[in-house]
Structure formats: C-alpha cells, structure tokens
Motif scaffolding. Structure first.
Motif, PDB file in Angstrom:
ATOM      1  N   LEU A  40       8.823  37.983 -12.067  1.00 46.12           N
ATOM      2  CA  LEU A  40       9.928  38.353 -11.180  1.00 46.12           C
ATOM      3  C   LEU A  40      11.287  37.907 -11.689  1.00 46.12           C
ATOM      4  CD1 LEU A  40       8.370  37.477  -7.700  1.00 46.12           C
ATOM      5  CD2 LEU A  40       8.457  39.706  -8.818  1.00 46.12           C
ATOM      6  N   LEU A  41      11.300  37.071 -12.727  1.00 42.08           N
ATOM      7  CA  LEU A  41      12.551  36.476 -13.174  1.00 42.08           C
ATOM      8  C   LEU A  41      13.529  37.523 -13.687  1.00 42.08           C
ATOM      9  CD1 LEU A  41      14.103  33.863 -13.544  1.00 42.08           C
ATOM     10  CD2 LEU A  41      13.004  33.560 -15.761  1.00 42.08           C
ATOM     11  N   GLU A  42      13.049  38.494 -14.435  1.00 39.63           N
ATOM     12  CA  GLU A  42      13.943  39.531 -14.976  1.00 39.63           C
ATOM     13  C   GLU A  42      14.594  40.319 -13.850  1.00 39.63           C
ATOM     14  OE1 GLU A  42      13.935  43.002 -18.420  1.00 39.63           O
ATOM     15  OE2 GLU A  42      12.041  42.422 -17.457  1.00 39.63           O
ATOM     16  N   SER A  43      13.802  40.669 -12.830  1.00 40.82           N
ATOM     17  CA  SER A  43      14.361  41.402 -11.692  1.00 40.82           C
ATOM     18  C   SER A  43      15.368  40.556 -10.931  1.00 40.82           C
ATOM     19  CB  SER A  43      13.228  41.850 -10.758  1.00 40.82           C
ATOM     20  OG  SER A  43      13.756  42.450  -9.591  1.00 40.82           O
ATOM     21  N   GLU A  44      15.112  39.237 -10.795  1.00 43.00           N
ATOM     22  CA  GLU A  44      16.047  38.360 -10.102  1.00 43.00           C
ATOM     23  C   GLU A  44      17.371  38.272 -10.848  1.00 43.00           C
ATOM     24  OE1 GLU A  44      15.898  36.637  -7.213  1.00 43.00           O
ATOM     25  OE2 GLU A  44      14.017  37.650  -6.750  1.00 43.00           O
ATOM     26  N   LEU A  45      17.304  38.259 -12.166  1.00 42.54           N
ATOM     27  CA  LEU A  45      18.524  38.141 -12.962  1.00 42.54           C
ATOM     28  C   LEU A  45      19.325  39.427 -12.986  1.00 42.54           C
ATOM     29  CD1 LEU A  45      17.228  36.076 -16.016  1.00 42.54           C
ATOM     30  CD2 LEU A  45      18.969  35.329 -14.388  1.00 42.54           C
ATOM     31  N   PHE A  46      18.644  40.544 -13.255  1.00 41.05           N
ATOM     32  CA  PHE A  46      19.359  41.796 -13.550  1.00 41.05           C
ATOM     33  C   PHE A  46      19.158  42.886 -12.504  1.00 41.05           C
ATOM     34  CE2 PHE A  46      18.001  39.821 -17.625  1.00 41.05           C
ATOM     35  CZ  PHE A  46      19.237  39.335 -17.985  1.00 41.05           C
ATOM     36  N   GLY A  47      18.305  42.652 -11.500  1.00 39.19           N
ATOM     37  CA  GLY A  47      18.065  43.664 -10.489  1.00 39.19           C
ATOM     38  C   GLY A  47      17.103  44.737 -10.967  1.00 39.19           C
ATOM     39  N   HIS A  48      16.779  45.676 -10.090  1.00 43.73           N
ATOM     40  CA  HIS A  48      15.867  46.762 -10.481  1.00 43.73           C
ATOM     41  C   HIS A  48      16.202  48.031  -9.715  1.00 43.73           C
ATOM     42  CE1 HIS A  48      13.685  44.810  -7.025  1.00 43.73           C
ATOM     43  NE2 HIS A  48      13.646  46.086  -6.634  1.00 43.73           N
ATOM     44  N   GLU A  49      15.747  49.139 -10.268  1.00 40.67           N
ATOM     45  CA  GLU A  49      15.905  50.435  -9.621  1.00 40.67           C
ATOM     46  C   GLU A  49      14.671  50.729  -8.762  1.00 40.67           C
ATOM     47  OE1 GLU A  49      18.505  52.227  -9.626  1.00 40.67           O
ATOM     48  OE2 GLU A  49      19.692  51.470 -11.314  1.00 40.67           O
ATOM     49  N   LYS A  50      14.829  51.619  -7.833  1.00 43.82           N
ATOM     50  CA  LYS A  50      13.713  52.025  -6.983  1.00 43.82           C
ATOM     51  C   LYS A  50      12.603  52.626  -7.838  1.00 43.82           C
ATOM     52  CE  LYS A  50      12.566  54.986  -3.038  1.00 43.82           C
ATOM     53  NZ  LYS A  50      13.091  55.958  -2.051  1.00 43.82           N
ATOM     54  N   GLY A  51      11.382  52.154  -7.640  1.00 46.54           N
ATOM     55  CA  GLY A  51      10.233  52.664  -8.385  1.00 46.54           C
ATOM     56  C   GLY A  51      10.074  52.069  -9.768  1.00 46.54           C
ATOM     57  N   ALA A  52      10.855  51.071 -10.107  1.00 45.05           N
ATOM     58  CA  ALA A  52      10.766  50.481 -11.447  1.00 45.05           C
ATOM     59  C   ALA A  52       9.403  49.825 -11.666  1.00 45.05           C
ATOM     60  CB  ALA A  52      11.887  49.461 -11.647  1.00 45.05           C
ATOM     61  N   PHE A  53       8.801  49.313 -10.606  1.00 44.87           N
ATOM     62  CA  PHE A  53       7.469  48.717 -10.698  1.00 44.87           C
ATOM     63  C   PHE A  53       6.856  48.760  -9.305  1.00 44.87           C
ATOM     64  CE2 PHE A  53      10.737  45.431 -10.374  1.00 44.87           C
ATOM     65  CZ  PHE A  53      10.403  44.810  -9.179  1.00 44.87           C
ATOM     66  N   THR A  54       5.603  48.442  -9.224  1.00 48.62           N
ATOM     67  CA  THR A  54       4.908  48.471  -7.944  1.00 48.62           C
ATOM     68  C   THR A  54       5.560  47.512  -6.965  1.00 48.62           C
ATOM     69  OG1 THR A  54       2.832  48.943  -9.079  1.00 48.62           O
ATOM     70  CG2 THR A  54       2.676  48.145  -6.806  1.00 48.62           C
ATOM     71  N   GLY A  55       5.947  48.018  -5.824  1.00 49.59           N
ATOM     72  CA  GLY A  55       6.605  47.203  -4.817  1.00 49.59           C
ATOM     73  C   GLY A  55       8.106  47.343  -4.809  1.00 49.59           C
ATOM     74  N   ALA A  56       8.672  48.025  -5.834  1.00 49.85           N
ATOM     75  CA  ALA A  56      10.127  48.226  -5.882  1.00 49.85           C
ATOM     76  C   ALA A  56      10.466  49.451  -5.042  1.00 49.85           C
ATOM     77  CB  ALA A  56      10.596  48.392  -7.320  1.00 49.85           C
ATOM     78  N   HIS A  76      28.653  41.202 -22.063  1.00 46.77           N
ATOM     79  CA  HIS A  76      29.024  41.251 -20.643  1.00 46.77           C
ATOM     80  C   HIS A  76      28.487  42.513 -19.970  1.00 46.77           C
ATOM     81  CE1 HIS A  76      31.691  37.847 -21.356  1.00 46.77           C
ATOM     82  NE2 HIS A  76      32.175  38.501 -22.394  1.00 46.77           N
ATOM     83  N   GLY A  77      27.382  43.015 -20.463  1.00 43.51           N
ATOM     84  CA  GLY A  77      26.773  44.193 -19.871  1.00 43.51           C
ATOM     85  C   GLY A  77      25.262  44.112 -19.901  1.00 43.51           C
ATOM     86  N   PHE A  78      24.600  44.834 -18.984  1.00 43.49           N
ATOM     87  CA  PHE A  78      23.141  44.847 -18.914  1.00 43.49           C
ATOM     88  C   PHE A  78      22.708  46.086 -18.124  1.00 43.49           C
ATOM     89  CE2 PHE A  78      24.647  42.788 -15.127  1.00 43.49           C
ATOM     90  CZ  PHE A  78      23.845  43.284 -14.116  1.00 43.49           C
ATOM     91  N   MET A  79      21.429  46.381 -18.141  1.00 47.37           N
ATOM     92  CA  MET A  79      20.851  47.447 -17.329  1.00 47.37           C
ATOM     93  C   MET A  79      19.816  46.847 -16.396  1.00 47.37           C
ATOM     94  SD  MET A  79      20.500  50.773 -19.830  1.00 47.37           S
ATOM     95  CE  MET A  79      19.616  49.927 -21.147  1.00 47.37           C
ATOM     96  N   ARG A  80      19.745  47.381 -15.190  1.00 49.57           N
ATOM     97  CA  ARG A  80      18.712  46.933 -14.266  1.00 49.57           C
ATOM     98  C   ARG A  80      17.335  47.298 -14.812  1.00 49.57           C
ATOM     99  NH1 ARG A  80      21.980  49.856 -10.316  1.00 49.57           N
ATOM    100  NH2 ARG A  80      23.441  48.414  -9.304  1.00 49.57           N
ATOM    101  N   VAL A  81      16.317  46.609 -14.328  1.00 49.73           N
ATOM    102  CA  VAL A  81      14.947  46.945 -14.701  1.00 49.73           C
ATOM    103  C   VAL A  81      14.649  48.370 -14.217  1.00 49.73           C
ATOM    104  CG1 VAL A  81      12.506  46.358 -14.420  1.00 49.73           C
ATOM    105  CG2 VAL A  81      14.227  44.542 -14.548  1.00 49.73           C
ATOM    106  N   GLY A  82      14.260  49.217 -15.152  1.00 48.58           N
ATOM    107  CA  GLY A  82      14.002  50.608 -14.802  1.00 48.58           C
ATOM    108  C   GLY A  82      15.248  51.475 -14.767  1.00 48.58           C
ATOM    109  N   GLY A  83      16.403  50.952 -15.094  1.00 50.13           N
ATOM    110  CA  GLY A  83      17.648  51.716 -15.049  1.00 50.13           C
ATOM    111  C   GLY A  83      18.040  52.237 -16.414  1.00 50.13           C
ATOM    112  N   ASP A  84      18.996  53.133 -16.436  1.00 50.37           N
ATOM    113  CA  ASP A  84      19.477  53.716 -17.689  1.00 50.37           C
ATOM    114  C   ASP A  84      21.000  53.693 -17.777  1.00 50.37           C
ATOM    115  OD1 ASP A  84      20.052  55.571 -15.764  1.00 50.37           O
ATOM    116  OD2 ASP A  84      18.852  57.193 -16.626  1.00 50.37           O
TER     117      ASP A  84
END
Length: 535
Positions: free
Chosen positions: A194-210, A249-257
């Motif tokens: 869960l650490l990556e999602s806590e740091l950078f966030g996630h998109e809907k459907g990126a993983f089970t439960g998102a 100074h940039g990143f992508m959310r988990v499952g994002g583009d």
C-alpha cells in the motif's frame, strides 16, 4: 519587542545596558529584587529577558533565576561580568546556568546583538516546542533557524524518541511554507503493498479495491512540507520512484498515465545508520545523497541529562492539566533516579513515564516509590536486551593447552552493558565542577598537602606512627602530594581530601581526576555530591 529586566547591583553597568536596550526598541525596566520581577512579569508567551549586573552567585540572583525558571522555556538570562577572557565567560555562563556573559563595562553594540540572538532562540523554542538549555539543544535550535528558510531536502537522524518529528514541524513552522500543509508519514508503519498508493495516489481500477481515484500524500502536501519518517524502511523499488520525484518534481499515480507536478519540500528522518545501509546495498546511494543535502543529528537524552528536570516539569504541567490532577512535581530522590537512568527510549520514554506517574501516583508529589522498578532498579544502566544463548553462534572450545578462554554469555553481557554505560553525559559533570570551583575555591585548600622529594616514600602518619608506603619515582614527582592523617579523621574525611587533591592536580579536569583515582567519572560525580563538593 521584548521586556528587558535589568538588575541594578552595579548601577553603571545597568544604565549602559538599559540605554542599549532602549536604543534597540525594547522596553527596559530596572529592578533590585526578585519580587519586583515577579510583580511585573508579563503574560505567558510574551518576549522577556533578564540582564544581571551583580555577582551571579548571589542569593538574590539565584532567586531571580528561580522565578524565571517557572516558565518553560525559561526566558534568556544574561550577565555582565568583570572578566575579559571570552572562554572564561562561557565557563561562567555554564556554571551558573546563564545564557550568555558579557564583559564589563558592556559594549552597547554587543548588548544589542546578544539580546537579539538570545530572544530569537527563546522565540524559536516557543514556536517549535523544543525544550532544553544544554549546548546540544542550542545547536539544534540554531540549525533549525538556518535550515527553515530554504527549500532543500533535510535528513534528520537520531535515536528513537529524540524528537525528530518535532524538529521537522519546527522547520516547517519557521519556513515560507508555514501556511501550507505539513504531512508526516511513517514508511515503516504502512504495508509495502500500500505504500506506493499512499505516496503517489491511484486511479480508479488500478488494483483490486481501488473503487475511486485517490490522491497521495505528495499531492496533498503540494506547496507544503512532507516528512518521511523511518525512510530506511522504504523498499528499493519505491526508493527509485522517490528519487525521480525529488529530481523532477513530477510523478504519476498508480495506474495513471498523466504526470502530476508538485512543489513539496521533503524532510526524511531515520534512527538507522543510512550509510551502513548504503554499504549493505539496502539503501540507494544516490537517494541518500539527494536526501542528505542538509543534515541534523539529534542528541540522545543521556547526552543532555541536565535538561531532564526541565522536561519533567513541562510534562507534569501538561498532564496535570490534561487529567485534572494537581501535582507539584518530583521529590529530590525521585529526580535523582531519573537523572541516573540511561533512557534508551529518550524523551518519548520520559514523557510516557511522567504521564503514568501523574495518573497513578497517589500523592501530590511524585516520590521514588512511584517510579516503576524497571527504572528505579536499573542502577543507572538501561535495561537493554542481551543476545540469548540460542542467538549466539556455535563456538568451538579452545584447543587443549590454549590460554584463550571461551567467551560465555555472562562475559558478553558484562561487555555489552559496560559499552552502553560508557556513553554518559559529561556536560552535567563539567557544570557541577565549575560551580564548585567558582563558588568555593577555598575547598581546594582544605587538605594539608606537602610535596616530597622525587623517589622518597609517601609518608602517612597516624597518631605518631609512621605508616609510610614507598612509592617509585614518577615523572614530575614534585607534583605528587601526601596527606598527614590525624586520629580524628574518618574514612570519609580521607576520601574527600584525596578527591580534592586529585581535582587540583588534574587542573579541574574530572576525567583526569577520575583516572588518577582509578574510579569512573560517574562514581566521581556521586562522590562530589556525597561530600557536598558542589554549588
């Protein structure tokens, strides 16, 4: 500006200080007694200072210091002393628990600069909540003051419980980002998955439960400050992503583009040795250098033991109000136990202990019986774990006829605790002897000391009977004294005289004196207190 009380024992110096304070915009008031200070004290939180012009060892000055010490943090106290040497003035400041000593007659510009610096430090303690008056705490405060205005990353190291998050919050509170968010995250308290999602966030459907889009803490802390505590626990894959965020100074959310740009100041904290982790390959070398642009090492509580009474008073006051319990503080014997303890958990352990005592102690004053046995019976050492027999590697017995003994668990335990106890606080010892030396110089001359010729026996006489013990010639033998005993003297009198001589012969250096006496520095400190060789 601040209200400056000026003690008027030396009126010419007092007038010079008053004029300098007024020129700098302060409100200056002349006082003669502690009652005047007590009557005119401003409300809590207002800037305040005291300048002493008379002898710092006087009873009146001690009472003034006691009045101001009721406030935590204590307002700055300066003194004007008839001493041109700067190092000697610093020693006097330490001995009498002053913040700074100025030379007499006071230079107006020096008075202005000294008042400004000490008031800034006082203001910083109010804003950050960092409590203490030792040199170690002063260095931390000065470091916070220098680091806060810039945007560089900061690495805060120190043992668990030393206040790393408190310092990080202080840096944020004094920075231009103070109006923006401050977010703290413990990297070791969140599952790796869960650490990556806590740091950078996630998109809907990126993983089970998102089931919906979620922002990470980097987005939430945009234009603010992010504290990554226990940074050494971050897995290698996320270390790579964190390095890229710090550089671009940039990143992508988990499952994002879509890349998201943020402006976040990162403060990392750890109680681990990151350099050792880099050598082991457990932490990225490039990330370590990227985080370690500015570095702060926080002192352990055992390295600043003279701050313990101040911390205890602060915690007692805090928890007495929180739990609606009236407590006046600790009895002297209880405080002696706390000062002797090793504090492996540092300030956090002390704070939790004080809260439990405030809640559970039956009386208005916390006594020695109210202190848990794991602390009161520790005998000055930490109750740290020692490797068990099962944890030790199998050792082959020594070869027949070998003089090398096998290492057993009790020996390892002794070595372990000895190494831990060697890390004692020397600042208290230095301050205690400075008070002794400055206030009671006559004590060093109470023992009758005579210097025998090189190579002659060291005479000891009791009631006319010569009990001399031959001593071999020593280097600088003219400095070797002897004591002439009398039937009226007790063993305590002899021991006290020997300690005084050792201190004199060591030039006031307690480490050398302890070596001469073949005792530990902690033992020497206890003897100083036992025989009232102190202020």
């Amino acid at each position: 500006m601040a209200r400056v009380f000026i003690e008027t024992a030396e009126i010419e110096n007092a007038v010079a200080v008053r004029e300098a304070a007024l020129e700098d915009g302060h409100e200056a008031e002349m006082v003669e007694t502690w009652k005047e200070i007590e009557r005119r004290l401003p409300a809590e939180g207002e800037e305040l200072a005291l300048v002493i012009t008379g002898p710092a060892e006087s009873k009146s000055v001690a009472t003034m210091l006691g009045v101001l010490s009721e406030r935590i943090p204590r307002p700055p106290v300066l003194a004007v002393v008839d001493e041109p040497d700067a190092e000697e003035r610093r020693r006097r400041a330490r001995a009498f628990e002053l913040d700074e000593c100025l030379a007499s007659p006071p230079d107006p510009e020096e008075v202005k600069v000294a008042l400004q610096q000490q008031l800034e430090r006082y203001r910083l303690q109010w804003q950050t909540g960092i409590i203490g008056r030792t040199e170690a705490v002063r260095e931390v405060l000065e470091r916070v003051h220098l680091i806060a205005p810039v945007n560089s990353t900061v690495l805060i190291t120190g043992e668990s419980g030393t206040g790393k998050e408190l310092v990080a919050r202080g840096i944020h509170r004094l920075s231009p980002r103070r109006a923006r968010p401050f977010i703290a995250m413990n990297c070791g308290a969140i599952p790796v998955s869960l650490l990556e999602s806590e740091l950078f966030g996630h998109e809907k459907g990126a993983f089970t439960g998102a089931t919906s889009r979620r922002k990470g803490i980097f987005e939430l802390a945009d234009h603010g400050t992010l504290l990554l505590d226990e940074i050494a626990e971050m897995p290698p894959a996320l270390q790579t992503r964190l390095l890229r965020v710090l550089e671009t100074h940039g990143f992508m959310r988990v499952g994002g583009d879509v890349e998201i740009e943020v402006d976040v100041r990162v403060i990392a904290a750890t109680n681990s040795d990151l350099r050792a982790a880099v050598r082991r390959g457990a932490f990225r070398r490039d990330l370590y250098y990227r985080l370690n642009v500015l570095h702060m090492e926080l002192p352990a509580l055992r390295e600043r033991k003279s701050d313990i009474p101040i911390l205890v008073r602060s915690f007692v006051r805090e928890f007495s109000e929180a739990h609606d319990r009236e407590f006046k503080g600790l009895a002297p014997e209880a405080m002696a136990i706390l000062l002797d303890y090793h504090w492996p958990g540092n300030v956090r352990e002390l704070r939790n202990l004080v809260e439990s005592m405030v809640v559970l102690a039956p009386g208005a004053v916390i006594g020695a019986a109210d202190i848990p046995p794991e602390i009161s019976q520790a005998g000055g050492r930490s109750m740290l774990p020692v490797p068990s027999v099962g944890a030790l590697p199998d050792m082959e017995p020594p070869a027949e006829g070998s003089a090398v003994p096998a290492v057993r668990l009790p020996q390892m335990e002794f070595i372990f605790h000895t190494l831990v106890e060697m890390k004692i606080d020397l600042e208290d010892l230095r301050a205690e002897f400075e008070r002794f030396r400055l206030r009671h110089p006559q004590l060093a001359r109470q023992a009758t000391v005579e210097k025998p010729a090189p190579g002659t026996p060291m005479p000891i006489e009791i009631d006319g009977v010569d009990l001399s013990v031959s001593e071999p010639p020593v280097e600088d033998a003219e400095e070797a004294p002897y004591i002439r005993l009398s039937p009226e003297m007790t063993m305590a009198d002899v021991e006290r005289a020997v300690i005084l001589i050792a201190l004199r012969e060591a030039g006031g250096n307690r480490r050398k004196a302890a070596e001469r006496l073949k005792i530990g520095e902690r033992t020497l400190y206890r003897k100083l207190r036992e025989y009232s060789i102190e202020a």
